[in-house]
Design a protein around this motif. Structure first.
Motif, PDB file in Angstrom:
ATOM      1  N   GLN A 147       0.829  -1.207   0.000  1.00  0.00           N
ATOM      2  CA  GLN A 147       0.000   0.000   0.000  1.00  0.00           C
ATOM      3  C   GLN A 147       0.863   1.257   0.000  1.00  0.00           C
ATOM      4  OE1 GLN A 147      -3.113  -0.031  -0.434  1.00  0.00           O
ATOM      5  NE2 GLN A 147      -3.812   2.035   0.082  1.00  0.00           N
ATOM      6  N   MET A 148       1.941   1.255   0.789  1.00  0.00           N
ATOM      7  CA  MET A 148       2.836   2.418   0.826  1.00  0.00           C
ATOM      8  C   MET A 148       3.502   2.627  -0.527  1.00  0.00           C
ATOM      9  SD  MET A 148       2.624   3.921   3.685  1.00  0.00           S
ATOM     10  CE  MET A 148       4.086   4.944   3.595  1.00  0.00           C
ATOM     11  N   ASP A 149       3.937   1.522  -1.196  1.00  0.00           N
ATOM     12  CA  ASP A 149       4.537   1.650  -2.525  1.00  0.00           C
ATOM     13  C   ASP A 149       3.535   2.227  -3.518  1.00  0.00           C
ATOM     14  OD1 ASP A 149       6.879   0.633  -1.533  1.00  0.00           O
ATOM     15  OD2 ASP A 149       6.479  -1.451  -2.158  1.00  0.00           O
ATOM     16  N   ASN A 150       2.319   1.750  -3.481  1.00  0.00           N
ATOM     17  CA  ASN A 150       1.300   2.270  -4.394  1.00  0.00           C
ATOM     18  C   ASN A 150       1.025   3.745  -4.153  1.00  0.00           C
ATOM     19  OD1 ASN A 150       1.033  -0.280  -5.567  1.00  0.00           O
ATOM     20  ND2 ASN A 150      -0.650  -0.887  -4.173  1.00  0.00           N
ATOM     21  N   ARG A 151       0.923   4.137  -2.883  1.00  0.00           N
ATOM     22  CA  ARG A 151       0.672   5.535  -2.574  1.00  0.00           C
ATOM     23  C   ARG A 151       1.860   6.429  -2.996  1.00  0.00           C
ATOM     24  NH1 ARG A 151      -3.565   6.138   1.116  1.00  0.00           N
ATOM     25  NH2 ARG A 151      -5.090   4.532   0.520  1.00  0.00           N
ATOM     26  N   ARG A 152       3.074   5.918  -2.803  1.00  0.00           N
ATOM     27  CA  ARG A 152       4.248   6.692  -3.201  1.00  0.00           C
ATOM     28  C   ARG A 152       4.272   6.899  -4.716  1.00  0.00           C
ATOM     29  NH1 ARG A 152       7.534   3.601  -1.074  1.00  0.00           N
ATOM     30  NH2 ARG A 152       7.661   4.593   0.972  1.00  0.00           N
ATOM     31  N   GLN A 153       3.987   5.862  -5.481  1.00  0.00           N
ATOM     32  CA  GLN A 153       3.955   5.972  -6.925  1.00  0.00           C
ATOM     33  C   GLN A 153       2.864   6.944  -7.390  1.00  0.00           C
ATOM     34  OE1 GLN A 153       6.200   4.620  -8.916  1.00  0.00           O
ATOM     35  NE2 GLN A 153       5.263   5.487 -10.791  1.00  0.00           N
ATOM     36  N   THR A 154       1.703   6.872  -6.732  1.00  0.00           N
ATOM     37  CA  THR A 154       0.610   7.788  -7.081  1.00  0.00           C
ATOM     38  C   THR A 154       0.988   9.226  -6.794  1.00  0.00           C
ATOM     39  OG1 THR A 154      -0.996   6.041  -6.563  1.00  0.00           O
ATOM     40  CG2 THR A 154      -1.825   8.288  -6.657  1.00  0.00           C
ATOM     41  N   LEU A 155       1.663   9.456  -5.640  1.00  0.00           N
ATOM     42  CA  LEU A 155       2.074  10.813  -5.290  1.00  0.00           C
ATOM     43  C   LEU A 155       3.071  11.372  -6.309  1.00  0.00           C
ATOM     44  CD1 LEU A 155       1.958  13.115  -3.266  1.00  0.00           C
ATOM     45  CD2 LEU A 155       3.791  12.006  -1.967  1.00  0.00           C
ATOM     46  N   ARG A 156       3.991  10.556  -6.749  1.00  0.00           N
ATOM     47  CA  ARG A 156       4.952  11.014  -7.756  1.00  0.00           C
ATOM     48  C   ARG A 156       4.249  11.377  -9.063  1.00  0.00           C
ATOM     49  NH1 ARG A 156       9.554   6.297  -6.691  1.00  0.00           N
ATOM     50  NH2 ARG A 156      10.345   7.169  -4.719  1.00  0.00           N
ATOM     51  N   SER A 157       3.295  10.573  -9.458  1.00  0.00           N
ATOM     52  CA  SER A 157       2.557  10.866 -10.692  1.00  0.00           C
ATOM     53  C   SER A 157       1.804  12.182 -10.584  1.00  0.00           C
ATOM     54  CB  SER A 157       1.593   9.720 -11.007  1.00  0.00           C
ATOM     55  OG  SER A 157       2.305   8.487 -11.169  1.00  0.00           O
ATOM     56  N   LEU A 158       1.197  12.412  -9.454  1.00  0.00           N
ATOM     57  CA  LEU A 158       0.464  13.658  -9.261  1.00  0.00           C
ATOM     58  C   LEU A 158       1.410  14.854  -9.227  1.00  0.00           C
ATOM     59  CD1 LEU A 158      -2.134  12.544  -6.536  1.00  0.00           C
ATOM     60  CD2 LEU A 158      -2.558  12.958  -8.963  1.00  0.00           C
ATOM     61  N   ALA A 159       2.578  14.662  -8.618  1.00  0.00           N
ATOM     62  CA  ALA A 159       3.537  15.772  -8.553  1.00  0.00           C
ATOM     63  C   ALA A 159       4.012  16.176  -9.937  1.00  0.00           C
ATOM     64  CB  ALA A 159       4.722  15.383  -7.668  1.00  0.00           C
ATOM     65  N   ARG A 160       4.210  15.200 -10.837  1.00  0.00           N
ATOM     66  CA  ARG A 160       4.633  15.531 -12.190  1.00  0.00           C
ATOM     67  C   ARG A 160       3.538  16.266 -12.951  1.00  0.00           C
ATOM     68  NH1 ARG A 160       6.943  10.292 -11.925  1.00  0.00           N
ATOM     69  NH2 ARG A 160       5.089   9.432 -12.973  1.00  0.00           N
ATOM     70  N   ALA A 161       2.307  15.993 -12.669  1.00  0.00           N
ATOM     71  CA  ALA A 161       1.204  16.646 -13.367  1.00  0.00           C
ATOM     72  C   ALA A 161       0.922  18.043 -12.864  1.00  0.00           C
ATOM     73  CB  ALA A 161      -0.056  15.787 -13.250  1.00  0.00           C
ATOM     74  N   LEU A 162       1.442  18.463 -11.730  1.00  0.00           N
ATOM     75  CA  LEU A 162       1.156  19.778 -11.173  1.00  0.00           C
ATOM     76  C   LEU A 162       1.939  20.851 -11.938  1.00  0.00           C
ATOM     77  CD1 LEU A 162       1.225  19.096  -7.319  1.00  0.00           C
ATOM     78  CD2 LEU A 162      -0.765  19.633  -8.735  1.00  0.00           C
ATOM     79  N   PRO A 163       1.368  22.097 -12.182  1.00  0.00           N
ATOM     80  CA  PRO A 163       2.104  23.203 -12.824  1.00  0.00           C
ATOM     81  C   PRO A 163       3.155  23.777 -11.881  1.00  0.00           C
ATOM     82  CG  PRO A 163      -0.058  23.929 -12.143  1.00  0.00           C
ATOM     83  CD  PRO A 163      -0.025  22.458 -11.879  1.00  0.00           C
TER      84      PRO A 163
END
Length: 526
Positions: A300-316
Motif C-alpha cells: 500500500q505504501m509503494d502504491n501511494r508513493r507511486q501515485t504521489l509522484r505521478s500527481l507531482a509531475r502533473a502539477l504546474p
C-alpha cells in the motif's frame, strides 16, 4: 329353659377387647408379610407431608393398598415418587389399629422397568418443552475465548482429569471446580446448588465469575444418569445466566439437561474442546495474519508513493500558477491613480449640488411653516379640552340629580322590606307556638305513660319495696338472712329494719314510756 338374663355364658369362647384383637391382627400380619415386593401404580401422591413423611396409594386394575414412606427412608430414595408412575415397592405390611386399616411401609422404591423410566422421561420432556425451556431461540452462544471456566463434576473421577488435561493442551485458562456427587442420594441437589452458586458470583468479586460452565459426568446406565433428568436440574440449567455446556455420559447417552443446556458435548473431553480454542492454531493464524498485514502495508505504501509522484509531475510550476494573479495586480495598480481622481471629482459635484439647496431664505420659510403647524395644533388641542370639560360637567350634573332622587327610593325599599320582615316574624311566632303546644302534649302523654308504669302507683295500693344495704331490691325471701339490714319503702317514705330468724317472727318488745330526750327505736318487721 335358660333365661336371657342368666349371668352364665352359653359357650367357652374367650373374649377379647378391641385393642387386644387389633394388636393380635397387627402382629400376625407383620410376621407373615414382614418383607414383600409390591408392583403397582402410584395414586394420590401430593409430595412429602409437612412432617417429612410421604403418603400415597399403590393400585392396579382390581385393588389398591395404602403406602407410606417414612422421612428417613424418603431422603435415601434414588427416585422420587410421582403421580401415575408404575413402581416396585419393597417393604413390610402393617396395620394401623386406630382405624383398622393396613398399609405397606416402603423401605425401597424403584421404577417398574426401563420402559417406565423412558415413558416418564418422555412425559417430562414434553412438559418442559411446552414451557419453552428447550427452545433454540433462548440458547446463548459460547464465548470464543473465556478467561475462567467453571466445571461441575465429581472431584475424584476421570472426567475432571480429562477436562483439565484437554484445556491445558489446547488453551490454558483458569478453571474453577465445584465438587459434587454425580450419582446417588443428594446428587441432584448438589448440582443444582453448584449451577446457582456459579451464577451468584459477582463480576469483579474476590472469586472470578466463570465465562462458561461445564456440567460433566462419565457414562453409565439409565439409572446412573437419572439425576440429570430431574426437573429441578433442567430448570437450573435453563435459567443459568452463564452459557452452559452439558457433557453427560457418552455420545449415545441423552438426558434432559442436554436439551436445556446452551450446548451439548458428546463427551467431557468434547466439552473442553468446545469451551476453548487451540492456542497453537490461534498463534499460527495470528502470525499468518500479521505477515499478511505487513505485506499489505508495504504494498500500500509503494502504491501511494507511486501515485504521489505521478500527481507531482502533473502539477504546474510556481511561476505558472502566479503569472495570471501577478498580471491582474499590475493592471489594478496602474488604474488606481485615475480612479482616485475621478472619485474626487464626483464627490465635489455632489457637494456643490447639496450646497445649492442650503440658502438662508429657504431655511426661514421652512421655520415659519413649522411654527404655523405648531400653533394650529395648540388651537385644536384647546378646543378638544373644552369639549371634554363640557361633557364631564354634563355627566356630573346628571349624576347629582340621580343621587338626589336616591334617598326617596331607598326609603320606600326599606319600608317594604320592614313590612315583609314583620309578616315573617308573625308567622314564625305562630309556628313556634304551635310546635310548643304539640311538644307539651307529647310530653304530657309520655308522663302519663311513665306514671302508669311507675312502681310508686303499686306502693299507693298498700305494697312495700324491700331493699338490702346496697340499695338493691330484694326479690326472694331466700335472699334474706337473720340480722340482715333492710330498707322498706312505702308510698310515703322509707323505714329501716333488721331481719329476724327464718320462719319465726320476732317478739315485739313491750312498750315502755319513752324517757325524755330518748329517741324512738324502730322494731323488726319480722
Amino acid at each position: 329353659m335358660t333365661s336371657f338374663f342368666d349371668s352364665e355364658s352359653p359357650s367357652n369362647v374367650a373374649e377379647y377387647s378391641v385393642s387386644e384383637l387389633s394388636g393380635s391382627i397387627k402382629r400376625t400380619i407383620e410376621q407373615t408379610f414382614e418383607h414383600v415386593r409390591v408392583r403397582g401404580e402410584i395414586s394420590g401422591y401430593r409430595g412429602p407431608h409437612s412432617s417429612g413423611h410421604a403418603y400415597f396409594t399403590l393400585k392396579d386394575d382390581r385393588a389398591r393398598i395404602d403406602a407410606v414412606v417414612w422421612k428417613g427412608t424418603f431422603a435415601r430414595l434414588k427416585f422420587r415418587p410421582e403421580e401415575g408412575m408404575e413402581v416396585i415397592a419393597t417393604g413390610r405390611v402393617t396395620t394401623f389399629p386406630g382405624s383398622s386399616k393396613y398399609q405397606v411401609v416402603i423401605d425401597a422404591l424403584e421404577p417398574a422397568g426401563a420402559g417406565a423410566l423412558m415413558a416418564l422421561i418422555e412425559e417430562r420432556k414434553r412438559k418442559l418443552a411446552a414451557e419453552g425451556l428447550f427452545d433454540a431461540g433462548r440458547k446463548r452462544p459460547l464465548p470464543f475465548m473465556p478467561k475462567v471456566i467453571g466445571v461441575v463434576t465429581s472431584p475424584t473421577g476421570a472426567v475432571i482429569r480429562d477436562i483439565l488435561h484437554r484445556i491445558a493442551d489446547r488453551f490454558p485458562v483458569h478453571v474453577l471446580v465445584w465438587p459434587v456427587r454425580v450419582q446417588g442420594d443428594g446428587a441432584c441437589e448438589e448440582i443444582v446448588a453448584a449451577i446457582e452458586g456459579f451464577n451468584a458470583l459477582q463480576p469483579g468479586g474476590p472469586l472470578a465469575r466463570p465465562d462458561v460452565l461445564i456440567v460433566a459426568r462419565g457414562g453409565g446406565s439409565l439409572e446412573d444418569l437419572w439425576c440429570f433428568n430431574d426437573e429441578a436440574m433442567v430448570r437450573a440449567a435453563a435459567g443459568s445466566a452463564i452459557p452452559l455446556i452439558s457433557a453427560v455420559g457418552h455420545e449415545t447417552d441423552w438426558t434432559l439437561i442436554d436439551h436445556a443446556a446452551d450446548q451439548r458435548a458428546p463427551t467431557p473431553t468434547g466439552a473442553a474442546e468446545m469451551a476453548v480454542p487451540v492456542k497453537a492454531d490461534l498463534e499460527a493464524q495470528l502470525a499468518s495474519l500479521s505477515a499478511r498485514l505487513k505485506g499489505a502495508a508495504v504494498r500500500q505504501m509503494d502504491n501511494r508513493r507511486q501515485t504521489l509522484r505521478s500527481l507531482a509531475r502533473a502539477l504546474p510550476s510556481l511561476d505558472q500558477l502566479l503569472a495570471l494573479p501577478r498580471r491582474r495586480f499590475d493592471e489594478a495598480a496602474a488604474g488606481l491613480g485615475r480612479g482616485l481622481q475621478m472619485n474626487t471629482a464626483n464627490k465635489r459635484r455632489s457637494f456643490e449640488r447639496s450646497a445649492a439647496h442650503l440658502r438662508p431664505d429657504l431655511l426661514t420659510a421652512r421655520i415659519v411653516d413649522r411654527r404655523q403647524r405648531v400653533v394650529d395644533a395648540v388651537n385644536r388641542a384647546e378646543r378638544i379640552v373644552e369639549r371634554q370639560v363640557h361633557r364631564g360637567a354634563a355627566r356630573v350634573a346628571s349624576a347629582d340629580a340621580s343621587l338626589r332622587a336616591l334617598p326617596s327610593r331607598l326609603i320606600g325599599q326599606v319600608h317594604r322590606a320592614s313590612d315583609r320582615v314583620s309578616a315573617m316574624s308573625r308567622r314564625a311566632d305562630a309556628a313556634i307556638a304551635a310546635d310548643l303546644r304539640r311538644l307539651k302534649s307529647a310530653v304530657a302523654a309520655q308522663d302519663r305513660v311513665l306514671q302508669s308504669l311507675s312502681y310508686r302507683n303499686v306502693l299507693q295500693r298498700g305494697f312495700a319495696l324491700v331493699r338490702d344495704a346496697a340499695g338493691e331490691p330484694v326479690k326472694q325471701a331466700a335472699a334474706v338472712h337473720s340480722g340482715m339490714a333492710l330498707s322498706v319503702e312505702f308510698a310515703d317514705g322509707r323505714v329501716a329494719a333488721v331481719a329476724g330468724e327464718d320462719g319465726t317472727p320476732s317478739q315485739a318488745p313491750k312498750k315502755r314510756p319513752a324517757r325524755a330526750g330518748e329517741p324512738t327505736k324502730q322494731g323488726s318487721l319480722f
